[in-house]
Each structure stands twice: as C-alpha cells, then as structure tokens.
Motif scaffolding. Structure first.
Motif, short mmCIF file in Angstrom:
data_model
loop_
_atom_site.label_atom_id
_atom_site.label_comp_id
_atom_site.label_asym_id
_atom_site.label_seq_id
_atom_site.Cartn_x
_atom_site.Cartn_y
_atom_site.Cartn_z
N VAL A 1 29.78 60.01 40.29
CA VAL A 1 30.35 59.90 41.62
C VAL A 1 31.76 59.33 41.44
O VAL A 1 31.94 58.29 40.81
CB VAL A 1 29.51 58.96 42.51
N HIS A 2 32.73 60.06 41.93
CA HIS A 2 34.13 59.63 41.77
C HIS A 2 34.54 58.81 43.00
O HIS A 2 34.94 59.35 44.01
CB HIS A 2 35.05 60.85 41.61
N TYR A 3 34.40 57.49 42.88
CA TYR A 3 34.76 56.59 43.98
C TYR A 3 36.27 56.53 44.09
O TYR A 3 36.98 56.41 43.09
CB TYR A 3 34.19 55.20 43.73
N GLN A 4 36.74 56.60 45.31
CA GLN A 4 38.18 56.50 45.55
C GLN A 4 38.41 55.30 46.45
O GLN A 4 38.67 55.43 47.63
CB GLN A 4 38.70 57.79 46.18
N ASN A 5 38.29 54.13 45.86
CA ASN A 5 38.46 52.89 46.60
C ASN A 5 39.93 52.48 46.58
O ASN A 5 40.69 52.94 45.73
CB ASN A 5 37.62 51.79 45.97
N PRO A 6 40.30 51.59 47.48
CA PRO A 6 41.68 51.10 47.45
C PRO A 6 42.01 50.44 46.12
O PRO A 6 41.17 49.78 45.53
CB PRO A 6 41.72 50.06 48.58
N LYS A 7 43.22 50.62 45.66
CA LYS A 7 43.69 49.94 44.45
C LYS A 7 43.89 48.46 44.80
O LYS A 7 44.35 48.13 45.88
CB LYS A 7 45.01 50.53 44.00
N GLN A 8 43.55 47.61 43.87
CA GLN A 8 43.70 46.18 44.12
C GLN A 8 45.13 45.75 43.81
O GLN A 8 45.63 45.97 42.71
CB GLN A 8 42.73 45.40 43.26
N VAL A 9 45.76 45.13 44.79
CA VAL A 9 47.12 44.62 44.62
C VAL A 9 47.05 43.10 44.46
O VAL A 9 46.33 42.44 45.19
CB VAL A 9 48.00 44.97 45.84
N VAL A 10 47.76 42.61 43.46
CA VAL A 10 47.80 41.16 43.23
C VAL A 10 49.25 40.70 43.16
O VAL A 10 50.14 41.47 42.85
CB VAL A 10 47.06 40.78 41.93
N GLY A 11 49.44 39.44 43.45
CA GLY A 11 50.78 38.88 43.39
C GLY A 11 50.69 37.37 43.45
O GLY A 11 49.62 36.79 43.26
N CYS A 12 51.80 36.73 43.69
CA CYS A 12 51.78 35.27 43.78
C CYS A 12 52.81 34.80 44.80
O CYS A 12 53.63 35.58 45.29
CB CYS A 12 52.06 34.65 42.41
N ILE A 13 52.69 33.54 45.15
CA ILE A 13 53.65 32.89 46.05
C ILE A 13 54.38 31.87 45.20
O ILE A 13 53.92 30.74 45.05
CB ILE A 13 52.94 32.25 47.26
N PRO A 14 55.54 32.24 44.61
CA PRO A 14 56.24 31.32 43.71
C PRO A 14 56.93 30.20 44.48
O PRO A 14 57.62 30.43 45.47
CB PRO A 14 57.26 32.21 43.00
N LYS A 15 56.72 28.96 43.99
CA LYS A 15 57.38 27.80 44.58
C LYS A 15 58.40 27.26 43.60
O LYS A 15 58.16 27.20 42.40
CB LYS A 15 56.35 26.71 44.90
N TRP A 16 59.53 26.84 44.11
CA TRP A 16 60.59 26.26 43.29
C TRP A 16 61.36 25.25 44.13
O TRP A 16 61.84 25.58 45.22
CB TRP A 16 61.54 27.37 42.80
N GLU A 17 61.40 24.00 43.66
CA GLU A 17 62.08 22.91 44.38
C GLU A 17 61.66 22.85 45.85
O GLU A 17 62.50 22.85 46.75
CB GLU A 17 63.60 23.03 44.24
N ASN A 18 60.36 22.87 46.08
CA ASN A 18 59.80 22.78 47.43
C ASN A 18 60.17 23.96 48.34
O ASN A 18 60.15 23.85 49.56
CB ASN A 18 60.21 21.48 48.11
N LYS A 19 60.53 25.07 47.73
CA LYS A 19 60.83 26.28 48.50
C LYS A 19 59.96 27.41 47.97
O LYS A 19 59.55 27.41 46.82
CB LYS A 19 62.30 26.68 48.34
N ILE A 20 59.72 28.38 48.83
CA ILE A 20 59.00 29.58 48.41
C ILE A 20 60.04 30.66 48.10
O ILE A 20 60.92 30.93 48.92
CB ILE A 20 58.03 30.06 49.51
N LEU A 21 59.94 31.21 46.90
CA LEU A 21 60.88 32.25 46.49
C LEU A 21 60.38 33.62 46.92
O LEU A 21 59.19 33.92 46.82
CB LEU A 21 61.05 32.23 44.97
N LEU A 22 61.27 34.45 47.39
CA LEU A 22 60.94 35.81 47.78
C LEU A 22 61.77 36.79 46.98
O LEU A 22 62.82 36.44 46.44
CB LEU A 22 61.20 36.03 49.28
N CYS B 1 30.06 65.06 40.94
CA CYS B 1 30.04 66.19 40.01
C CYS B 1 28.60 66.47 39.62
O CYS B 1 27.91 65.60 39.11
CB CYS B 1 30.87 65.84 38.78
N HIS B 2 28.16 67.71 39.83
CA HIS B 2 26.80 68.08 39.43
C HIS B 2 26.70 68.25 37.92
O HIS B 2 25.63 68.07 37.35
CB HIS B 2 26.37 69.37 40.13
N ALA B 3 27.82 68.59 37.26
CA ALA B 3 27.77 68.83 35.81
C ALA B 3 27.47 67.55 35.04
O ALA B 3 26.67 67.55 34.11
CB ALA B 3 29.09 69.43 35.34
#
Ligand SMILES: [Zn+2]
Length: 92
Positions: A32-53, A26-28
């Motif tokens: 500079v309007h950066y349009q970068n990827p949005k950051q996605v976060v999450g986790c790998i949950p474990k329960w009783e020796n298993k991975i939950l999905l 914008c000259h006014a």
C-alpha cells in the motif's frame, strides 16, 4: 500515482483492510503506497533575548519572514533535521 515503484505495475485506488480511506495499492507486490504529508521540522533560534527569523529568498513567499525549517530526511531524527535545516538556511 499510476504505477508501483517496486514492480512498475499499475496500482489501484482502494480502501485497504483495517483502513478508512482510499490508498493506492499494488496487487503484484501487495504494498500500500501511503501518501501522507511530509514532516517539516525547524527551530525557533534565540540570540541575546531575541528570536531570529530568516527572510525567504525563494518562492513561494519570497521576501517573507520565516523560521528555518524544512523536510525531515529518511533515517534522520527530528533534532538532527532541525539542526541541519537551520545550518542550511542560515549558513551558521
Ligand atoms: Zn508493487
């Protein structure tokens, strides 16, 4: 992007100084309007020796298996975001 979110003036696609790719600027207000990827976060949950999905309940990929994850919110740490998204998507 057509207009600056600060001054509602048209933006121009140009390569800013010390950059190597086109950005909307914008000259006014000089922003500079950066349009970068949005950051996605999450986790790998474990329960009783298993991975939950999770099974997706919405499109895209409705019915497919996935990990609880989502977009990082402004001012949120990665850890807090992963915990929030896991709670939101599993109800636990
Ligand atoms: Zn502006």
């Amino acid at each position: 992007m057509k207009y600056c979110s600060n001054y509602d003036k048209p933006v121009e696609l140009l390569i800013p100084k010390d950059d190597d790719r086109p950005r909307y600027a914008c000259h006014a207000c000089g922003i500079v309007h950066y349009q970068n990827p949005k950051q996605v976060v999450g986790c790998i949950p474990k329960w009783e020796n298993k991975i939950l999905l999770c099974r997706r309940d919405i499109e895209p990929r409705k019915g497919k298996w996935t990990l609880p994850a989502g977009y990082l919110e402004n001012g949120e740490t990665v850890k807090d975001s992963a915990m929030r998204e896991t709670f939101e998507e599993t109800g636990r």
